[in-house]
Design an enzyme around this catalytic site. Structure first.
Site, mmCIF file in Angstrom:
data_model
loop_
_atom_site.group_PDB
_atom_site.id
_atom_site.type_symbol
_atom_site.label_atom_id
_atom_site.label_comp_id
_atom_site.label_asym_id
_atom_site.label_seq_id
_atom_site.Cartn_x
_atom_site.Cartn_y
_atom_site.Cartn_z
ATOM 1 N N MET A 37 0.839 -1.192 0.000
ATOM 2 C CA MET A 37 0.000 0.000 0.000
ATOM 3 C C MET A 37 0.881 1.250 0.000
ATOM 4 O O MET A 37 0.423 2.337 0.366
ATOM 5 C CB MET A 37 -0.943 -0.007 1.199
ATOM 6 C CG MET A 37 -1.918 -1.194 1.160
ATOM 7 S SD MET A 37 -3.518 -0.856 1.941
ATOM 8 C CE MET A 37 -3.032 -0.369 3.583
ATOM 9 N N HIS A 44 9.202 -3.418 3.686
ATOM 10 C CA HIS A 44 8.785 -3.685 2.300
ATOM 11 C C HIS A 44 9.980 -4.014 1.417
ATOM 12 O O HIS A 44 9.908 -4.889 0.553
ATOM 13 C CB HIS A 44 8.078 -2.459 1.710
ATOM 14 C CG HIS A 44 6.821 -2.067 2.423
ATOM 15 N ND1 HIS A 44 6.766 -1.015 3.303
ATOM 16 C CD2 HIS A 44 5.569 -2.584 2.366
ATOM 17 C CE1 HIS A 44 5.527 -0.892 3.767
ATOM 18 N NE2 HIS A 44 4.778 -1.835 3.216
ATOM 19 N N GLU A 155 5.339 -11.464 7.168
ATOM 20 C CA GLU A 155 4.756 -12.154 8.327
ATOM 21 C C GLU A 155 4.243 -11.155 9.353
ATOM 22 O O GLU A 155 3.526 -11.543 10.268
ATOM 23 C CB GLU A 155 5.798 -13.075 8.960
ATOM 24 C CG GLU A 155 6.103 -14.306 8.129
ATOM 25 C CD GLU A 155 7.025 -15.274 8.846
ATOM 26 O OE1 GLU A 155 7.596 -14.895 9.889
ATOM 27 O OE2 GLU A 155 7.168 -16.405 8.360
#
Lengths: 292, 292
Positions: A37, A44, A155
């Protein structure tokens, strides 16, 4: 991996995305995919590097999916910083950024929903009842759009990872779903785009979440009854300064089902969600199966 | 197209299906797909031939999908004739039959649902409320399993075709969905596996369904108010000998929405479901847009 990253190719339509991926295929490249997002952080970028280790070319999507936010949630204020995201992705070895508009993803007349039972039950769903329906639809779409060989999810959103694995398996979407370990700051705080909302005082409290879960995980692994483990962890989070705790719970790692005997008898996962001001943080970690 | 059709290769697992399709791809062949529930008739074979005109290799699935039958429906008695189906498919140019078990399609722990709004509203849904949810899941799975370029569905199940087109578009499943004209017997009766349930007397009545719809379609095209058209068609079906009429309705052809002015002002479709004994028949046909 330099400060002066090359400009990253950017596409905004599914047709363009597919054209690039098809061209990669013609050249014999395998394809990795990392949906995000945006508001990217080191967590990320670790997913992008992981995808790069598993595939020849990596595409990352940047799309703030409105259908996974409830009306009272932070869709409007969720951080958006597309140029910076593009630079960061390029620095991590990403080859293409896919940043569709809401209209490209959900054109007029859109009418399909995806529901996933099993691992979606409880935990996040008790507090964000529409969340996984929104996630499941957008991920099904993105996977079918990108047609990657492998997609990497963090995770950090462990229940989401389980839901996506269940959906992908059930709908036979031909992309392998891989979970990557949670990236943390030097104090153990799980990296999150929402950490940007925290004041300095809140940040100090937030950094204690990880330690409370680690202590509870050790107790759970030693077969202490889970109701006691969870109750104490709940109290510890409030004592640490969290204003509200949505849940802290130990579940089976493989499918998030409950340990029906009330003690850990195999690989587990402890998961929590707690509030600091208007910021909701989640975290989770492995609970080792008891020895023997 | 001979009586002595060659033996048709048969696979029963998704892995085998994908291996054959991947091999076709490596040889540069495009792939067409025709999902069926078996009990094949000339209508299905037309779909296979249509797929063969659109792609180099055609795979057909034969799977009686339990999730689209309600408990009181005819899952147990639905006709099964796998060897004959294989011969018929081969005679129509099909290159591979995929006949998975229920366990292969819905293994232990299966937990995902697909819901499609829009064209699924009303008509069949009013009488078979779980039907399209079952269809949507199995078709999503089959399309993702086969990864065909094009899949052909019969217009006989027109609402189903609309639902599948909506779902495929919404979830970005990369297979083109093509509808093929309904095959009919010499009396206009739409071919259906369920026609096998009909007695000779019932067959005579069944053959009048098509004519009643054709007459109503002409009236609708001439701007007669739809409530009157539908009421008269309903009565005509009962008078023809149908024991019960679930619905007979004129909708917009493109998405099955209602003509809100109560008259046809663009391309339409008339759809009906009616009962003979324990057999439920459906049919539909185009309603031409009024001239001018």
């Amino acid at each position: 991996m330099t400060d002066a990253a090359p400009a990253l190719p950017l596409v905004r339509t599914v047709a363009e995305l597919r054209a690039v991926v098809a061209d990669w295929r013609r050249q014999g490249f395998s394809v990795g995919f990392v949906p995000t997002m945006g508001a990217l952080h080191e967590g990320h970028l670790g997913l992008v590097r992981e995808a790069g280790a598993l595939a020849d070319r990596v595409v990352a999507s940047v799309f703030v999916n409105p259908t996974q936010f409830a009306a009272h949630e932070d869709l409007g204020t969720y951080p958006r910083q597309e140029e910076r995201d593009a630079q960061l992705l390029a620095s991590a070895g990403c080859a293409l950024m896919f940043a569709p508009s809401v209209e490209e993803m959900y054109p007029q007349g859109f009418a399909t929903g995806v529901t996933v039972g099993g691992p979606s039950q409880g935990l996040e769903t008790d507090f964000r009842p529409h969340f996984f329906a929104g996630v499941a639809v957008v991920v099904a779409k993105l996977l079918n759009q990108a047609r990657a060989d492998v997609a990497v999810f963090g995770e950090k959103d462990y229940q989401q990872l389980m839901v996506i694995q269940q959906m992908t398996r059930d709908l036979d979407i031909p992309t392998r779903i891989v979970g990557a370990a949670t990236a943390r700051d030097g104090h153990g705080l799980a990296l999150s785009s929402r950490n940007a909302y925290l004041s300095q005082d809140e940040l100090e409290v937030a950094r204690r979440l990880n330690g409370v879960l680690a202590e509870a995980a050790v107790q759970a692994s030693s077969r202490r009854p889970l109701p006691a483990v969870e109750r104490d962890a709940y109290s510890a989070l409030l004592k640490a300064g969290f204003e509200r705790v949505d849940y802290v719970a130990v579940r089976r790692a493989e499918d998030l089902s409950v340990f029906s005997d009330g003690v850990v008898d195999g690989p587990g996962r402890i998961l929590a969600a707690a509030w600091l001001g208007r910021t909701r943080l989640i975290d989770n970690m492995a609970v080792a199966a008891p020895p023997g």
